[in-house]
Every structure is written in C-alpha cells, then in structure tokens.
Design a protein around this motif. Structure first.
Motif, PDB file in Angstrom:
ATOM      1  N   TYR A  41       0.831  -1.200   0.000  1.00  0.00           N
ATOM      2  CA  TYR A  41       0.000   0.000   0.000  1.00  0.00           C
ATOM      3  C   TYR A  41       0.873   1.261   0.000  1.00  0.00           C
ATOM      4  CZ  TYR A  41      -2.973   3.772   1.553  1.00  0.00           C
ATOM      5  OH  TYR A  41      -3.619   4.976   1.644  1.00  0.00           O
ATOM      6  N   CYS A  42       1.838   1.289   0.895  1.00  0.00           N
ATOM      7  CA  CYS A  42       2.700   2.471   0.996  1.00  0.00           C
ATOM      8  C   CYS A  42       3.545   2.661  -0.260  1.00  0.00           C
ATOM      9  CB  CYS A  42       3.604   2.370   2.227  1.00  0.00           C
ATOM     10  SG  CYS A  42       2.701   2.460   3.789  1.00  0.00           S
ATOM     11  N   TYR A  43       3.936   1.576  -0.867  1.00  0.00           N
ATOM     12  CA  TYR A  43       4.749   1.655  -2.086  1.00  0.00           C
ATOM     13  C   TYR A  43       3.924   2.160  -3.264  1.00  0.00           C
ATOM     14  CZ  TYR A  43       7.751   0.227  -5.978  1.00  0.00           C
ATOM     15  OH  TYR A  43       8.514   0.214  -7.119  1.00  0.00           O
ATOM     16  N   TYR A  44       2.728   1.639  -3.406  1.00  0.00           N
ATOM     17  CA  TYR A  44       1.899   1.994  -4.559  1.00  0.00           C
ATOM     18  C   TYR A  44       0.960   3.167  -4.303  1.00  0.00           C
ATOM     19  CZ  TYR A  44       3.523  -2.212  -6.828  1.00  0.00           C
ATOM     20  OH  TYR A  44       4.311  -3.159  -7.394  1.00  0.00           O
ATOM     21  N   LYS A  45       0.700   3.474  -3.058  1.00  0.00           N
ATOM     22  CA  LYS A  45      -0.169   4.571  -2.606  1.00  0.00           C
ATOM     23  C   LYS A  45      -1.148   5.064  -3.668  1.00  0.00           C
ATOM     24  CE  LYS A  45      -0.260   8.984  -0.312  1.00  0.00           C
ATOM     25  NZ  LYS A  45       0.450  10.185   0.001  1.00  0.00           N
ATOM     26  N   GLY A  46      -2.321   4.491  -3.646  1.00  0.00           N
ATOM     27  CA  GLY A  46      -3.377   4.942  -4.554  1.00  0.00           C
ATOM     28  C   GLY A  46      -3.179   4.520  -5.998  1.00  0.00           C
ATOM     29  N   GLY A  47      -2.387   3.489  -6.239  1.00  0.00           N
ATOM     30  CA  GLY A  47      -2.211   2.987  -7.589  1.00  0.00           C
ATOM     31  C   GLY A  47      -1.086   3.647  -8.364  1.00  0.00           C
ATOM     32  N   VAL A  48      -0.344   4.512  -7.730  1.00  0.00           N
ATOM     33  CA  VAL A  48       0.750   5.193  -8.407  1.00  0.00           C
ATOM     34  C   VAL A  48       2.028   4.964  -7.593  1.00  0.00           C
ATOM     35  CG1 VAL A  48       1.590   7.427  -9.247  1.00  0.00           C
ATOM     36  CG2 VAL A  48      -0.865   6.988  -9.124  1.00  0.00           C
ATOM     37  N   LEU A  49       3.110   4.614  -8.281  1.00  0.00           N
ATOM     38  CA  LEU A  49       4.368   4.455  -7.574  1.00  0.00           C
ATOM     39  C   LEU A  49       4.688   5.752  -6.848  1.00  0.00           C
ATOM     40  CD1 LEU A  49       6.544   2.600 -10.209  1.00  0.00           C
ATOM     41  CD2 LEU A  49       5.332   1.645  -8.278  1.00  0.00           C
ATOM     42  N   SER A  61       6.390  -3.746  19.309  1.00  0.00           N
ATOM     43  CA  SER A  61       5.726  -4.381  18.166  1.00  0.00           C
ATOM     44  C   SER A  61       5.578  -3.414  17.000  1.00  0.00           C
ATOM     45  CB  SER A  61       4.347  -4.903  18.574  1.00  0.00           C
ATOM     46  OG  SER A  61       4.474  -5.898  19.568  1.00  0.00           O
ATOM     47  N   VAL A  62       5.186  -2.197  17.284  1.00  0.00           N
ATOM     48  CA  VAL A  62       5.047  -1.188  16.231  1.00  0.00           C
ATOM     49  C   VAL A  62       6.391  -0.981  15.548  1.00  0.00           C
ATOM     50  CG1 VAL A  62       4.555   1.248  15.750  1.00  0.00           C
ATOM     51  CG2 VAL A  62       3.074  -0.039  17.313  1.00  0.00           C
ATOM     52  N   LEU A  63       7.459  -0.891  16.331  1.00  0.00           N
ATOM     53  CA  LEU A  63       8.798  -0.707  15.782  1.00  0.00           C
ATOM     54  C   LEU A  63       9.182  -1.879  14.884  1.00  0.00           C
ATOM     55  CD1 LEU A  63      11.526   0.691  15.516  1.00  0.00           C
ATOM     56  CD2 LEU A  63      12.127  -0.209  17.789  1.00  0.00           C
ATOM     57  N   GLY A  64       8.925  -3.098  15.324  1.00  0.00           N
ATOM     58  CA  GLY A  64       9.234  -4.272  14.501  1.00  0.00           C
ATOM     59  C   GLY A  64       8.463  -4.270  13.192  1.00  0.00           C
ATOM     60  N   CYS A  65       7.193  -3.927  13.263  1.00  0.00           N
ATOM     61  CA  CYS A  65       6.372  -3.855  12.038  1.00  0.00           C
ATOM     62  C   CYS A  65       6.879  -2.749  11.115  1.00  0.00           C
ATOM     63  CB  CYS A  65       4.910  -3.618  12.396  1.00  0.00           C
ATOM     64  SG  CYS A  65       4.119  -5.009  13.232  1.00  0.00           S
ATOM     65  N   TYR A  66       7.309  -1.648  11.694  1.00  0.00           N
ATOM     66  CA  TYR A  66       7.843  -0.526  10.913  1.00  0.00           C
ATOM     67  C   TYR A  66       9.133  -0.943  10.201  1.00  0.00           C
ATOM     68  CZ  TYR A  66       9.788   4.155  10.009  1.00  0.00           C
ATOM     69  OH  TYR A  66      10.342   5.273   9.426  1.00  0.00           O
ATOM     70  N   ILE A  67      10.032  -1.587  10.914  1.00  0.00           N
ATOM     71  CA  ILE A  67      11.295  -2.040  10.311  1.00  0.00           C
ATOM     72  C   ILE A  67      10.998  -3.007   9.165  1.00  0.00           C
ATOM     73  CG2 ILE A  67      13.413  -3.381  10.701  1.00  0.00           C
ATOM     74  CD1 ILE A  67      13.340  -2.257  13.629  1.00  0.00           C
ATOM     75  N   TYR A  68      10.119  -3.969   9.406  1.00  0.00           N
ATOM     76  CA  TYR A  68       9.747  -4.958   8.384  1.00  0.00           C
ATOM     77  C   TYR A  68       9.156  -4.264   7.153  1.00  0.00           C
ATOM     78  CZ  TYR A  68       7.533  -9.087   6.288  1.00  0.00           C
ATOM     79  OH  TYR A  68       7.145 -10.092   5.429  1.00  0.00           O
ATOM     80  N   THR A  69       8.267  -3.315   7.396  1.00  0.00           N
ATOM     81  CA  THR A  69       7.599  -2.612   6.295  1.00  0.00           C
ATOM     82  C   THR A  69       8.592  -1.788   5.483  1.00  0.00           C
ATOM     83  OG1 THR A  69       5.516  -2.562   7.514  1.00  0.00           O
ATOM     84  CG2 THR A  69       5.762  -0.969   5.725  1.00  0.00           C
ATOM     85  N   ILE A  70       9.467  -1.070   6.149  1.00  0.00           N
ATOM     86  CA  ILE A  70      10.467  -0.270   5.426  1.00  0.00           C
ATOM     87  C   ILE A  70      11.403  -1.187   4.645  1.00  0.00           C
ATOM     88  CG2 ILE A  70      12.455   1.290   5.677  1.00  0.00           C
ATOM     89  CD1 ILE A  70       9.762   2.725   6.028  1.00  0.00           C
ATOM     90  N   TYR A  71      11.800  -2.307   5.237  1.00  0.00           N
ATOM     91  CA  TYR A  71      12.653  -3.272   4.525  1.00  0.00           C
ATOM     92  C   TYR A  71      11.943  -3.742   3.250  1.00  0.00           C
ATOM     93  CZ  TYR A  71      15.891  -7.182   3.822  1.00  0.00           C
ATOM     94  OH  TYR A  71      16.818  -8.060   3.290  1.00  0.00           O
ATOM     95  N   ALA A  72      10.678  -4.105   3.370  1.00  0.00           N
ATOM     96  CA  ALA A  72       9.901  -4.565   2.213  1.00  0.00           C
ATOM     97  C   ALA A  72       9.773  -3.462   1.160  1.00  0.00           C
ATOM     98  CB  ALA A  72       8.517  -5.038   2.658  1.00  0.00           C
ATOM     99  N   ILE A  73       9.517  -2.245   1.590  1.00  0.00           N
ATOM    100  CA  ILE A  73       9.397  -1.130   0.642  1.00  0.00           C
ATOM    101  C   ILE A  73      10.711  -0.937  -0.104  1.00  0.00           C
ATOM    102  CG2 ILE A  73       9.145   1.388   0.453  1.00  0.00           C
ATOM    103  CD1 ILE A  73       7.049   1.172   2.748  1.00  0.00           C
ATOM    104  N   ARG A  74      11.817  -1.007   0.593  1.00  0.00           N
ATOM    105  CA  ARG A  74      13.124  -0.845  -0.065  1.00  0.00           C
ATOM    106  C   ARG A  74      13.342  -1.962  -1.099  1.00  0.00           C
ATOM    107  NH1 ARG A  74      13.800   3.657  -0.761  1.00  0.00           N
ATOM    108  NH2 ARG A  74      15.682   2.941  -1.808  1.00  0.00           N
ATOM    109  N   LEU A  75      12.914  -3.179  -0.786  1.00  0.00           N
ATOM    110  CA  LEU A  75      13.008  -4.271  -1.757  1.00  0.00           C
ATOM    111  C   LEU A  75      12.134  -3.967  -2.976  1.00  0.00           C
ATOM    112  CD1 LEU A  75      12.862  -7.363   0.634  1.00  0.00           C
ATOM    113  CD2 LEU A  75      14.895  -6.464  -0.535  1.00  0.00           C
TER     114      LEU A  75
END
Length: 182
Positions: free
Chosen positions: A6-14, A39-53
């Motif tokens: 969701y954060c990567y594509y935000k509304g259908g646009v890169l 827990s929030v911090l762990g989810c944030y780290i995971y999400t940022i890692y995924a976005i960078r990928l």
C-alpha cells in the motif's frame, strides 16, 4: 506485507511515501492487535525493509537502509531491543545465536537472518521453517520478503501444487500486478 505494498503503490501510483507517513499507517494497523511500541517498531522495520526491496534495493542494501534509518521517535529502551539487528550485522551471527520464538524481535531477526544467509526462494523458506518453534510466523514473514527478492518462478512446483486454491491465488496476484502495470 499489505502495508508495504500500500505504501509503495499509494493509490495505484508508484510513490515515495515519507517514512513518517509509513510509520503512522503501521501504527494504526499493527496496533489493532499489537499496540506496544516494540511491536510497532518491529512492524515498521519490516515494512520499510519490504518497501526498499520493492524499490529495487537488493536484500543487503535494504538491510543497510533500515540500519541507518532515523528511529529517534521511539523510546531508547524499546529501540535497544533491536540492537542486534540495527547496530550489529545480523547476517554474521551463527544459527545457534538466532532466537526464533513468537516474540516480534526474535521473529524479525530470524526473518532477516534467513534472507541474508540464503540465495533463493526455496532455501529461504526451508531455512525459516527449519529454525523450529514459531515456524508459521517466521515462514510467513520470510516468504513475503523472499517473494519480492526472488519471485515465485523458482518456487518448488510441488509446493505450488499443494497449496489450496493455488490457481485462484495466482489469478488474484496477476490481477493485482495488472492493476499496477507490473
């Protein structure tokens, strides 16, 4: 993983959603079941890692990115729980030094350790599951990121065939990809 997409594509646009906006979304979603700052911090780290990928970073570059990120908005005592991951180099630890319980810090360390110490999708999944204990969580977290890194083309065909409703899942994925022009 859905938050990262969701954060990567935000509304259908890169897009390059600012990290503070990503954090707000992560807080809202993860706090439904796991509201503690660790827990929030762990989810944030995971999400940022995924976005960078998703942005095209390799697994090591994405790891370096999360290690250098500003985490000053988190309490130092909670941030300290992630020292092995963020201040050290998790990939250099030996397997017997990796904890793989259901605790979010352990799950995130195990997930990233497996990714950094394997070379393809199948190895990553087998490695995550073979750690033992909370295999479903570590396997799911590893699998989501491994798919971004390696794709599913090399996934063991027998695994695909054994998934319930694989054809339906594949159709949904193709529709998702088509929606974003992938």
């Amino acid at each position: 993983m859905a938050i990262a997409y969701y954060c990567y594509y935000k509304g259908g646009v890169l897009s390059s959603m600012p990290e503070n906006e990503v954090l707000e979304i992560v807080k809202k979603v993860s706090s439904i079941t796991h509201g503690h700052e660790i827990s929030v911090l762990g989810c944030y780290i995971y999400t940022i890692y995924a976005i960078r990928l998703l942005c095209g970073d390799g697994k090591y570059d994405a790891y370096e990115y999360i290690r250098k990120l500003d985490y000053s908005m988190f309490k130092e005592e909670n941030l300290g729980k992630y020292d092995r991951l963020l201040k050290g180099d998790i990939s250099k630890l030996k397997i017997n030094e990796i904890r793989f319980s259901g605790y979010i810090v352990d799950t995130l360390e195990a997930t990233i350790w497996v990714l950094l110490n394997t070379n393809n999708f199948n190895q990553a999944i087998i490695g995550a599951i073979n750690l033992g204990d909370d295999t479903d969580t570590v396997g799911a977290c590893t699998g989501g990121l491994a798919e971004i890194i390696y794709g599913t083309e090399q996934m063991n065909e027998e695994w695909k065939k054994s998934l319930l409703k694989y054809d339906y899942i594949e159709k949904l994925c193709k529709e998702f990809d088509g929606k974003f022009g992938l």
